[in-house]
Design a protein around this motif. Structure first.
Motif, PDB file in Angstrom:
ATOM      1  N   LEU A 191       0.845  -1.187   0.000  1.00  0.00           N
ATOM      2  CA  LEU A 191       0.000   0.000   0.000  1.00  0.00           C
ATOM      3  C   LEU A 191       0.886   1.244   0.000  1.00  0.00           C
ATOM      4  O   LEU A 191       1.663   1.451   0.924  1.00  0.00           O
ATOM      5  N   ASP A 192       0.760   2.067  -1.027  1.00  0.00           N
ATOM      6  CA  ASP A 192       1.606   3.259  -1.144  1.00  0.00           C
ATOM      7  C   ASP A 192       1.158   4.351  -0.171  1.00  0.00           C
ATOM      8  O   ASP A 192      -0.009   4.436   0.178  1.00  0.00           O
ATOM      9  N   THR A 193       2.116   5.197   0.217  1.00  0.00           N
ATOM     10  CA  THR A 193       1.780   6.281   1.142  1.00  0.00           C
ATOM     11  C   THR A 193       0.909   7.338   0.471  1.00  0.00           C
ATOM     12  O   THR A 193       0.301   8.166   1.143  1.00  0.00           O
ATOM     13  N   LYS A 194       0.845   7.304  -0.877  1.00  0.00           N
ATOM     14  CA  LYS A 194      -0.017   8.266  -1.592  1.00  0.00           C
ATOM     15  C   LYS A 194      -1.502   7.946  -1.399  1.00  0.00           C
ATOM     16  O   LYS A 194      -2.367   8.716  -1.807  1.00  0.00           O
ATOM     17  N   THR A 195      -1.769   6.781  -0.788  1.00  0.00           N
ATOM     18  CA  THR A 195      -3.147   6.382  -0.565  1.00  0.00           C
ATOM     19  C   THR A 195      -3.882   7.392   0.309  1.00  0.00           C
ATOM     20  O   THR A 195      -3.348   7.828   1.318  1.00  0.00           O
ATOM     21  N   VAL A 196      -5.090   7.762  -0.115  1.00  0.00           N
ATOM     22  CA  VAL A 196      -5.962   8.581   0.729  1.00  0.00           C
ATOM     23  C   VAL A 196      -7.218   7.747   0.958  1.00  0.00           C
ATOM     24  O   VAL A 196      -7.985   7.502   0.028  1.00  0.00           O
ATOM     25  N   ALA A 197      -7.376   7.277   2.184  1.00  0.00           N
ATOM     26  CA  ALA A 197      -8.495   6.376   2.476  1.00  0.00           C
ATOM     27  C   ALA A 197      -9.800   7.001   2.026  1.00  0.00           C
ATOM     28  O   ALA A 197     -10.032   8.188   2.225  1.00  0.00           O
ATOM     29  N   GLY A 198     -10.623   6.192   1.380  1.00  0.00           N
ATOM     30  CA  GLY A 198     -11.924   6.674   0.937  1.00  0.00           C
ATOM     31  C   GLY A 198     -11.883   7.358  -0.419  1.00  0.00           C
ATOM     32  O   GLY A 198     -12.904   7.543  -1.065  1.00  0.00           O
ATOM     33  N   THR A 199     -10.704   7.746  -0.886  1.00  0.00           N
ATOM     34  CA  THR A 199     -10.598   8.490  -2.132  1.00  0.00           C
ATOM     35  C   THR A 199      -9.812   7.725  -3.189  1.00  0.00           C
ATOM     36  O   THR A 199     -10.253   7.561  -4.321  1.00  0.00           O
ATOM     37  N   SER A 200      -8.654   7.230  -2.808  1.00  0.00           N
ATOM     38  CA  SER A 200      -7.793   6.592  -3.788  1.00  0.00           C
ATOM     39  C   SER A 200      -6.792   5.680  -3.073  1.00  0.00           C
ATOM     40  O   SER A 200      -6.056   6.140  -2.205  1.00  0.00           O
ATOM     41  N   TYR A 201      -6.817   4.412  -3.424  1.00  0.00           N
ATOM     42  CA  TYR A 201      -5.882   3.458  -2.831  1.00  0.00           C
ATOM     43  C   TYR A 201      -4.837   3.109  -3.882  1.00  0.00           C
ATOM     44  O   TYR A 201      -5.175   2.656  -4.976  1.00  0.00           O
ATOM     45  N   THR A 219       1.568  -0.771 -10.929  1.00  0.00           N
ATOM     46  CA  THR A 219       0.789   0.019  -9.963  1.00  0.00           C
ATOM     47  C   THR A 219      -0.703  -0.219 -10.223  1.00  0.00           C
ATOM     48  O   THR A 219      -1.131  -0.237 -11.372  1.00  0.00           O
ATOM     49  N   VAL A 220      -1.426  -0.393  -9.162  1.00  0.00           N
ATOM     50  CA  VAL A 220      -2.878  -0.496  -9.281  1.00  0.00           C
ATOM     51  C   VAL A 220      -3.476   0.583  -8.395  1.00  0.00           C
ATOM     52  O   VAL A 220      -3.061   0.758  -7.250  1.00  0.00           O
ATOM     53  N   VAL A 221      -4.412   1.349  -8.972  1.00  0.00           N
ATOM     54  CA  VAL A 221      -5.092   2.386  -8.194  1.00  0.00           C
ATOM     55  C   VAL A 221      -6.579   2.043  -8.167  1.00  0.00           C
ATOM     56  O   VAL A 221      -7.183   1.816  -9.213  1.00  0.00           O
ATOM     57  N   ILE A 222      -7.143   1.969  -6.978  1.00  0.00           N
ATOM     58  CA  ILE A 222      -8.577   1.705  -6.859  1.00  0.00           C
ATOM     59  C   ILE A 222      -9.228   2.909  -6.192  1.00  0.00           C
ATOM     60  O   ILE A 222      -8.820   3.339  -5.120  1.00  0.00           O
ATOM     61  N   LYS A 223     -10.237   3.451  -6.902  1.00  0.00           N
ATOM     62  CA  LYS A 223     -10.940   4.629  -6.375  1.00  0.00           C
ATOM     63  C   LYS A 223     -12.372   4.244  -6.003  1.00  0.00           C
ATOM     64  O   LYS A 223     -13.147   3.887  -6.882  1.00  0.00           O
ATOM     65  N   PRO A 224     -12.718   4.349  -4.719  1.00  0.00           N
ATOM     66  CA  PRO A 224     -14.096   4.044  -4.340  1.00  0.00           C
ATOM     67  C   PRO A 224     -15.038   5.101  -4.918  1.00  0.00           C
ATOM     68  O   PRO A 224     -14.792   6.289  -4.743  1.00  0.00           O
ATOM     69  N   MET A 225     -16.042   4.646  -5.643  1.00  0.00           N
ATOM     70  CA  MET A 225     -17.021   5.579  -6.213  1.00  0.00           C
ATOM     71  C   MET A 225     -18.399   4.935  -6.179  1.00  0.00           C
ATOM     72  O   MET A 225     -18.752   4.169  -7.059  1.00  0.00           O
ATOM     73  N   PRO A 226     -19.174   5.248  -5.149  1.00  0.00           N
ATOM     74  CA  PRO A 226     -20.481   4.595  -5.024  1.00  0.00           C
ATOM     75  C   PRO A 226     -21.465   5.040  -6.102  1.00  0.00           C
ATOM     76  O   PRO A 226     -22.418   4.336  -6.390  1.00  0.00           O
ATOM     77  N   ASP A 227     -21.217   6.191  -6.705  1.00  0.00           N
ATOM     78  CA  ASP A 227     -22.162   6.700  -7.695  1.00  0.00           C
ATOM     79  C   ASP A 227     -21.779   6.199  -9.090  1.00  0.00           C
ATOM     80  O   ASP A 227     -20.683   6.464  -9.577  1.00  0.00           O
ATOM     81  N   PHE A 228     -22.698   5.474  -9.724  1.00  0.00           N
ATOM     82  CA  PHE A 228     -22.388   4.867 -11.020  1.00  0.00           C
ATOM     83  C   PHE A 228     -22.139   5.918 -12.108  1.00  0.00           C
ATOM     84  O   PHE A 228     -21.316   5.727 -12.982  1.00  0.00           O
ATOM     85  N   THR A 229     -22.874   7.023 -12.039  1.00  0.00           N
ATOM     86  CA  THR A 229     -22.675   8.069 -13.047  1.00  0.00           C
ATOM     87  C   THR A 229     -21.283   8.675 -12.913  1.00  0.00           C
ATOM     88  O   THR A 229     -20.592   8.898 -13.909  1.00  0.00           O
ATOM     89  N   ALA A 230     -20.870   8.933 -11.682  1.00  0.00           N
ATOM     90  CA  ALA A 230     -19.532   9.476 -11.456  1.00  0.00           C
ATOM     91  C   ALA A 230     -18.488   8.485 -11.980  1.00  0.00           C
ATOM     92  O   ALA A 230     -17.526   8.873 -12.653  1.00  0.00           O
ATOM     93  N   ALA A 231     -18.705   7.205 -11.705  1.00  0.00           N
ATOM     94  CA  ALA A 231     -17.750   6.190 -12.156  1.00  0.00           C
ATOM     95  C   ALA A 231     -17.689   6.148 -13.681  1.00  0.00           C
ATOM     96  O   ALA A 231     -16.606   6.036 -14.271  1.00  0.00           O
TER      97      ALA A 231
END
Lengths: 506, 313
Positions: A191-201, A219-231
């Motif tokens: 887990l990189d230190t650039k991770t911001v919990a809830g925003t970008s892992y 590198t793998v970046v996972i961004k939580p986005m509950p809104d399908f339109t935003a995604a």
């Protein structure tokens, strides 16, 4: 006065310039080395014992190696455990472990680590706990050999060891109680230190990882986005390369040159839970339950409401599982007259009222549609809104005569059996049992291979005959990806595992 | 003036206390179960009970309340029941997003609202009527809808702005502006309309006062009259409107953040209410109440400074 306007205009121009100048920078910062995707869920705990199934599996996989792994078709392969074998009555599973693996904190992966993890899984309340209940004892035979004792044969165990039950966390971190906050695994990424919990892992690949060819992205970046339109907006503007989507986005995505892939997913329909008729006496009669099945025009609902992404279905198992019987889907063709006759034969010619529990959100628009079809045969559907689980929703479902919910379908089919067919199943809240079903539930775990598949299919056929459920369709899960990557679809998992992603050229 | 400030401060604190207390007991009465919400559907009854004990939910409600209040007064808002993180940490890490949006929206609204309102007031007739229609429209459009349209046009089609995500100011000032522009526009449209309407009406009514007529008859330049006399007297009501708009922007941020994939406190609030995370809900509530009270306090003091009559009231 003129000067005033000049001032105002100048301010306006400045404001516009200020707001507009940050605009024309490139929005896509991706390369073939980096995989960026949105995820409809966020990881709230890194403890595999607390994780609840769903799309968060991708976060977990970056940090933790499972004991076994699933291939794209759902079959089981070795991973941290290289070999496995059952005893003759399927109550002991012996695993041979890979040697030389270390957790991120330097602790060695061995039989003790497996024991610590499985015992922890039993204590947790995550989705692994359901299967872990079957484990009665874990014995370490040698540092690389472990024996799992089962109270009874557990057909879902191997698959469970390929996901949450099998994710191996450092026993040291488990004992310290810090695993929920800081993940310590042996997985392919850190887990990189650039991770911001809830925003970008942000996950960086370990150069020394034992199976690094399976994970082509550095590198793998996972961004939580509950809104399908935003995604979708993020994907279509190049901010991400993959999303789990809704069916109504598929056409738009295709037109925009994105790749749309599907895999059979959840079944949608009504659980007729009160088969004993304790709350709604009419439901005790199987003719009434069959009438409900016949009263629904599945094709029309699939096309009109679910955008055609799926297949009409009368069964509740995964189409790729051992229990699936294609012919069963022809069992209840839409027929108002026949439904009315069945109801009359059962003594409900004047109909009855059926309370149906539902949750707010995307099921809400389905209610009036079902109401209309059932009203046509004389059944009055009374909608009952359930709150979230935190607000007693689970109890509302468990105490109800019938409810609609989206239901996962799994490989192996045993997971579905545990979810809804046993007297203690979570989605058999009134604890209904039936001697014939019980006979299958006793026999299936003891059988293997084709014999087991045959029993599953007989069970499925019986359940459909007795109309325990009123399924409408098995939907296709829809996934959208950019042309930069290639994704292999994985059966019976909400989002494909990280191993199934690769740059488009590879 | 000092007495006035003290009185307002006390009233604000009392209000905050009443609201927070009421909400605490309301949440307890609604039967929200953070233990079940955090453990999820697979948890057994025994596990839920154990979690309830761990969270202290099996103690008398008054005890829970006084503990919470005592901790809150010392700056500790407890730990989220659904996430492994302290409530203060959760709020503080997400705050920059929401504050950027709310403050930005109010500043833009103040600036544009003022300009539009004055413009409409000094140009009666067709321009005023046209602006009125625009203002009513701006007020009527729900901000989530505006957000969706803005994202579609300016992010997806034109690619002028990023579609989602937040860039911290310190990492990239330009990126920060880019990432908050569309959300701010979405949030501020309604406020611009509200403030413009307010300013227009006040300016018109001030223009009709006798003393303005007197000033005009003395041949003072129109610009002087507008800037020094009319606007000064027309702005107090707009100040109230502005404070209301700031509070509205804070709550409107929840939806707008979602559309633009921003993780502000709005997103936290949505997640927390889904999982019955009472500690987080209470923390957010406390924060919001403090902001509302503070904004009102500042407005009251400004009012008092502008108009001595208010101090006696």
């Amino acid at each position: 006065m003129r000067k005033t306007y000049g001032v105002i205009a100048a301010i306006a121009a400045t404001a516009l310039a200020l707001t507009g100048c940050g605009a024309s920078q490139p929005t896509s910062g991706t390369s073939t080395d980096t995989l960026t995707m949105s995820n409809s869920g966020d990881i709230t705990s890194w403890d595999p014992s607390a994780m609840k199934e769903g799309s968060i599996i991708q976060y977990a996989e970056a940090m933790y190696d499972p004991l076994l792994k699933k291939s794209a078709d759902g079959s089981i392969e070795g991973n941290l455990a290289t070999k496995w074998s059952y005893n003759s009555d399927l109550t002991e599973l012996t695993l041979t472990l890979r040697d030389g693996i270390k957790f991120a904190d330097g602790t060695a992966f061995d039989a003790d680590a497996v024991k610590a993890n499985l015992e922890d899984r039993k204590k947790g309340a995550g989705s692994a706990s359901e299967t872990a209940k079957a484990i009665s004892k874990v014995d370490t035979l040698s540092p690389t050999e472990v024996k799992i004792d089962l109270a009874a044969p557990a057909p879902g165990l191997l698959a469970a060891l390929a996901t949450y039950a099998g994710f191996m966390a450092s026993p040291k971190a488990i004992a310290a109680g810090t695993i929920g906050k800081t993940p310590v695994g042996s997985g392919p990424y850190t887990l990189d230190t650039k991770t911001v919990a809830g925003t970008s892992y942000v996950f960086n690949k370990k150069p020394e990882y034992w199976d690094k060819d399976s994970y082509p992205f550095s590198t793998v970046v996972i961004k939580p986005m509950p809104d399908f339109t935003a995604a979708y907006n993020a994907l279509s503007t190049g901010q991400t390369e993959f999303m789990y989507a809704t069916a109504d986005m598929a056409d738009q995505a295709k037109a925009a040159g994105l790749t749309v892939q599907t895999v059979p997913g959840e079944w949608q329909g009504i659980i007729l839970q009160d088969r004993a008729g304790t709350l709604v006496p009419a439901l005790k009669d199987e003719r009434v339950r069959q009438a409900i099945n016949i009263a629904l025009d599945r094709k029309a609902i699939l096309d009109g409401f679910f955008h055609g992404y799926g297949q009409v279905s009368t069964q509740t198992f995964n189409p790729a599982s051992q229990a699936w019987v294609s012919e069963l889907n022809d069992k209840y063709p839409y027929d108002v007259a026949k439904a009315k006759k069945l109801l009359a034969d059962a003594g409900y010619a004047d109909g009855f009222t059926l309370p149906v529990v539902y949750s707010s959100g995307f099921q809400e628009p389905l209610i009036p549609i079902l109401q209309q079809y059932l009203a046509a045969v004389g059944i009055t559907l009374k909608p009952v809104l359930a709150g979230s689980f935190a607000n007693g929703g689970l109890k509302v479902y468990n105490d109800s005569a019938a409810y609609i919910l989206s239901f996962s379908t799994n490989i192996p089919a045993w997971t579905d059996v545990l979810n809804k067919l046993t007297p203690t199943s979570l989605w058999n809240g009134l604890g209904y049992s039936d001697p014939t079903v019980q006979k299958y539930l006793d026999e299936i775990p003891k059988a293997q291979g084709d014999g087991q598949a045959k029993l599953y299919q007989e069970l499925n056929t019986y359940i459909v005959d007795k109309a325990w459920f009123a399924p409408i369709a098995t939907l296709q899960n829809v996934y959208i990806s950019s042309s930069k990557i290639k994704v292999t679809m994985e059966q019976a998992q909400l989002v494909p595992s990280l191993r199934f992603f690769a740059p488009a050229g590879k | 003036m000092l007495l006035f400030i003290l009185r307002r401060l006390l009233a604000g604190l009392l209000l905050a206390f009443v609201v927070v207390t009421g909400m605490f007991f309301f949440l307890t009465l609604t039967g929200t179960d953070p233990a079940r919400g955090s453990l999820g559907m697979y948890a057994t009854v025994a596990q839920v009970e154990a979690k309830r004990h761990e969270l202290g939910l099996d103690r008398p409600v008054f005890g829970q309340y006084f503990d919470w209040l005592g901790n809150a007064l010392t700056g500790s808002l407890g730990t989220s029941s659904a996430q492994n993180v302290s409530v203060s940490e959760l709020i503080l890490t997400r705050l920059p997003v929401t504050v950027s949006l709310a403050v930005g929206a109010v500043l833009i609204a103040a600036l544009l609202g003022m300009m539009l309102g004055v413009f409409a007031a000094v140009r009666p007739g067709r321009i005023d009527r046209a602006l009125q229609i625009v203002m009513v429209l701006g007020f009527a459009l729900p901000n989530f809808w505006v957000a969706l349209i803005l994202a579609q046009v300016f992010a997806v089609q034109l690619r002028w702005f990023p579609a989602t995500g937040y860039a911290p100011f310190l990492d990239s000032p330009l990126g920060w502006i880019g990432s908050i522009t569309l959300p701010i526009v979405a949030l501020s449209i309604g406020s611009i309309a509200a403030i413009a309407q307010q300013i227009r009406n006040s300016v018109i009514s001030v223009y009709e006062q006798d003393y303005i007529r007197t000033l005009r008859s003395r041949g003072l330049p129109s610009r002087n009259i507008l800037l020094t006399h009319v606007l000064r007297n027309a702005s107090p009501p707009a100040l109230t409107m502005l404070s209301l708009q700031f509070i509205a922007a804070l709550s409107g941020a929840a939806i707008v953040e979602r559309v633009f994939g921003l993780q502000g406190i709005g997103a936290v609030a949505i997640t927390a209410s889904g999982s019955g995370d009472i500690q987080v809900i209470m923390g957010l509530l406390l924060f919001t109440v403090i902001v509302v009270v503070a904004v009102n306090f500042v407005v009251d003091v400004l009012y008092g400074a502008l108009n001595p009559k208010v101090r006696i009231a």
